[in-house]
Scaffold this active site. Sequence first.
Site, PDB file in Angstrom:
ATOM      1  N   LEU A   9       0.493  -1.044  -0.044  1.00  0.00           N
ATOM      2  CA  LEU A   9      -0.082  -0.184   0.037  1.00  0.00           C
ATOM      3  C   LEU A   9       0.733   1.897  -0.476  1.00  0.00           C
ATOM      4  O   LEU A   9       0.501   2.407  -0.865  1.00  0.00           O
ATOM      5  CB  LEU A   9      -0.718   0.119   1.144  1.00  0.00           C
ATOM      6  CG  LEU A   9      -2.150  -0.988   1.188  1.00  0.00           C
ATOM      7  CD1 LEU A   9      -2.932  -1.317   2.651  1.00  0.00           C
ATOM      8  CD2 LEU A   9      -3.199  -0.680  -0.261  1.00  0.00           C
ATOM      9  N   ALA A  10       2.300   1.628   0.951  1.00  0.00           N
ATOM     10  CA  ALA A  10       2.335   2.400   1.120  1.00  0.00           C
ATOM     11  C   ALA A  10       3.812   2.712  -0.152  1.00  0.00           C
ATOM     12  O   ALA A  10       3.483   3.524  -0.893  1.00  0.00           O
ATOM     13  CB  ALA A  10       3.966   2.433   2.592  1.00  0.00           C
TER      14      ALA A  10
ATOM     15  N   HIS B 268       2.076 -11.038  13.749  1.00  0.00           N
ATOM     16  CA  HIS B 268       1.055 -10.376  13.223  1.00  0.00           C
ATOM     17  C   HIS B 268       1.464  -8.933  12.745  1.00  0.00           C
ATOM     18  O   HIS B 268       1.656  -9.141  11.772  1.00  0.00           O
ATOM     19  CB  HIS B 268      -0.040  -9.972  13.510  1.00  0.00           C
ATOM     20  CG  HIS B 268      -1.212  -9.010  12.656  1.00  0.00           C
ATOM     21  ND1 HIS B 268      -1.520  -9.781  11.613  1.00  0.00           N
ATOM     22  CD2 HIS B 268      -1.919  -8.421  12.800  1.00  0.00           C
ATOM     23  CE1 HIS B 268      -1.935  -9.468  10.683  1.00  0.00           C
ATOM     24  NE2 HIS B 268      -3.138  -8.091  11.249  1.00  0.00           N
TER      25      HIS B 268
ATOM     26  N   ARG C 203      -6.092  -5.259  20.921  1.00  0.00           N
ATOM     27  CA  ARG C 203      -5.484  -6.285  20.457  1.00  0.00           C
ATOM     28  C   ARG C 203      -4.335  -7.343  21.378  1.00  0.00           C
ATOM     29  O   ARG C 203      -4.395  -8.048  21.968  1.00  0.00           O
ATOM     30  CB  ARG C 203      -4.863  -6.618  19.047  1.00  0.00           C
ATOM     31  CG  ARG C 203      -5.403  -6.613  18.157  1.00  0.00           C
ATOM     32  CD  ARG C 203      -5.105  -6.232  16.556  1.00  0.00           C
ATOM     33  NE  ARG C 203      -5.294  -5.804  15.566  1.00  0.00           N
ATOM     34  CZ  ARG C 203      -5.571  -6.138  14.447  1.00  0.00           C
ATOM     35  NH1 ARG C 203      -4.345  -5.788  13.945  1.00  0.00           N
ATOM     36  NH2 ARG C 203      -6.188  -5.874  12.745  1.00  0.00           N
TER      37      ARG C 203
END
Lengths: 253, 664
Positions: B43-44, B413, B342
Amino acid sequence: MKLHLKIWRQKNGEEAGKFVSYELPDVDEGSSFLEMLDIMNEQLVGKGEQPVAFDHDCREGICGMCSLVINGEAHGPQRATTACQLHMRHFKDGDTITIEPWRAKAFPVVKDLIVDRTAFDKVIQAGGFVTARTGSAQDANATPIPKPIADKAMDAAACIGCGACVAACPNGSAMLFTSAKAGHLNLLPQGQAEKDQRVMKMVSAMDDAGFGNCTNYGECQAVCPKEITLDFIAKMNRDYAVARVRNFFNHAC
Amino acid sequence: MELNSNIPEGPMAQKWSSHKTKIKLVNPANRRKYHVIIVGSGLAGASAAASLAEMGYQVSCFCYQDSPRRAHSIAAQGGINAAKNYQNDGDSVYRLFYDTVKGGDFRAREANVHRLAEVSVNIIDQMVAQGVPFAREYGGLLDNRSFGGAQVSRTFYARGQTGQQLLLGAYQQLSKQIGLGAVKMYNRHEMLELVLVDDDDGQKHAKGIITRNLVTGKIERWAADTVVLATGGYGNVFFLSTNAQGCNVTAAYRAYKKGAGFANPCYTQIHPTCIPVHGEQQSKLTLMSESLRNDGRIWAPKTKELAQKVRKGELKANDIAEEDRDYYLERKYPSFGNLAPRDISSRAAKEACDDGRGIASTGLGVYLDFRDAIKRLGKDVIAQRYGNLFDMYECITGDNPYEVPMMIFPAVHYTMGGLWVDYNLESNVPGLFVAGEANFSDHGANRLGASALMQGLADGYFVLPYTLGNYLGKQGIAKAGKISADHPAFDEAEKSVRDRIDKLLSIQGDESPRSFHQRLGKIMWDKCGMARDKQGLTEAIQEIQALRKEFWSRVKVLGEDGELNQELERAGRVADFLEFGELLCRDALMREESCGGHFRSEHQSMPEDPEVKAGLISEGEAKRDDENFAFAGVWEYMGDDVEPKLNKENLVYEEVHMATRSYK
């Protein structure tokens, strides 16, 4: 479980390849298909033999990198499942499993089970986008999109670009892949401005890349891990016909 | 090491807009004279490459996969946050900013986070304009769901494939630029070295990279005016993680060895809802989106005896009576319930399992149950919301989650740590920019769900196009395109790459790179995983040092350099992980507090603490030490097998009052 594997080995694009047999004495049935290959490769390395090269990355069925023909079927026997999501519990002790790369003129073999799929990128580069320069967008809710249309566009957009459709097609056609992207964008209001150009350019790029024609075998739909349907091919054919006609009259006057 | 965060003056809400009016611009006619290298096409990387090319810069983009469309951003499931307040439920830029700073346990840089919240709204506009098929309501407007750590619904999603749809949006925009010739794309190229060149300002600037063509093995040099690393996170240092197999720390670590500071490597996020480990042959862990916690209820059996019966297969989950179930998140955090952040949810699962109440054959698992949601909403609604996730779960485990509860356990993650950057996303090495998960700036010690996609796109679309121009503008047009790959700095960098490859191939020992990776992962998970302590970390550092030595004398890399060689690729990445893992443990050892994803067993709330007594937090929660540790720990490379030097960027909180995080 004990398995007998027949795997396509090919040093590179220039040299001829052949099937080589391997025995795997102990595979956990909870392992994934690619983990089974990992184990085999570790054994080969232990014996000083070249491991089998294969493409893989996310191992959760979304990146589209894995590309194995397993027992004659692209991505193997499970419906709507990529090779990386296939688990060994679907095989039996003593099975013989044949593993080959995608086979298509437009996807030349690079090594062993790895093929070159840049032809797909070329199709997208030709028109698989909506031109929306960064920073130029209106408010996201300014154009409502009926839910059924958004959902249908999403069905097409789910394509992971793995190439199973091409590998399964007797003609090596990329119609399902191309129509999924053209369909996704042509359905949405944002995609209307470039609709005609998009479909014409993508089809032309697809032909230039060496993909075959569609003769309605339907194998592509059967192997697609994201269950993209032939409806999108029909839609692309319609969009293409309309675009050609409009294009003809635009040029005529 | 000089760490100037370059935070603009002025009130928080105006910093970014006033900064944009003050920074240097590059005239459109001059942009084509500058060459920008972007490593990574997630994405970046993809959004930065497309945007900079649209502006007129010459861009080269590199990725190790066979196509930029495969970058690991694609695997994000749940969604992307944006402060649109389309639900009229009280959201605002300030709320998103506040939630992110608090969720990050007060270890992020406030000014960066505020900017992130500001541009979040533009991201949604941009992606919709590109044809990303976000979920919609029947009226045709965009739908939202909630995510952990927030009390509003601000998450936009596209079924369970939001990352895929956003990445494909950015990839398509990038593809257009590739088709136009404005971006040169190099697939199956791995960056193996960063090249620094002396500038007349007396500093070394990032002016190029060395890559290996993964098909032919060819080592190549690439010169540019500036380099952007958008190379993702380092979760694979744990071997088992939810990352793609190819994700690695090499590009970032090479930059670190060239002088870039590495900030907060110990901040690793352990995601609470992954499918439990099944055995020794496993290669990766699969995440089940956090969005499932909107409707799923997490529980463990109330007693050890019941859990033991489940583990032995004598009792099924559905046979456990309601009163014998401990919905521990709802019990401990009533106002956030199953949507607690989380880090907190993961630790609570670990606690239940440590207590002997874990399920799954290994005892390392808890339930995520949809029984009540199906009863309330019907199977169809649940299928519509989570159908593909349920299918994926069944595909992997063979269990049908419509009928039996899912089994979940935390797994590595995301990594909040990364290369240190200033407000402009520029590292301490001038001309080296770092975007997305590869940098450290926005998530502090813990990232909230649906914020990774937001940050990747914010950096690539709305930050770098401004701040990169500022650097190039300051360099001046006279320097544009002046560095060529014949510069002696490239000779040296290329030689070091070749020497390393030769060395890896020459050892011809008796153990595979994968096996070393697995062993490293075990040390990391056992001693630097969900809970860490001084003794374990000290041991881990020694064990990793010994393992590294062993690697360099016993690794067996088959095949040759001049061909496609996946063993060699892995060996190079594992070699870097073997150094980086030690750095991560050192950082964890240095940080004598618990915050976010970093939990030191020595630092947890005790029954006698005033907050516990007041009922604000429970016993056993992470205990921060703001007096001594409100800083970003930035490590400076001092040489091989030499202890790295710690530098500090002190974190000042002007807007959000530092407080103990309570989700009760």
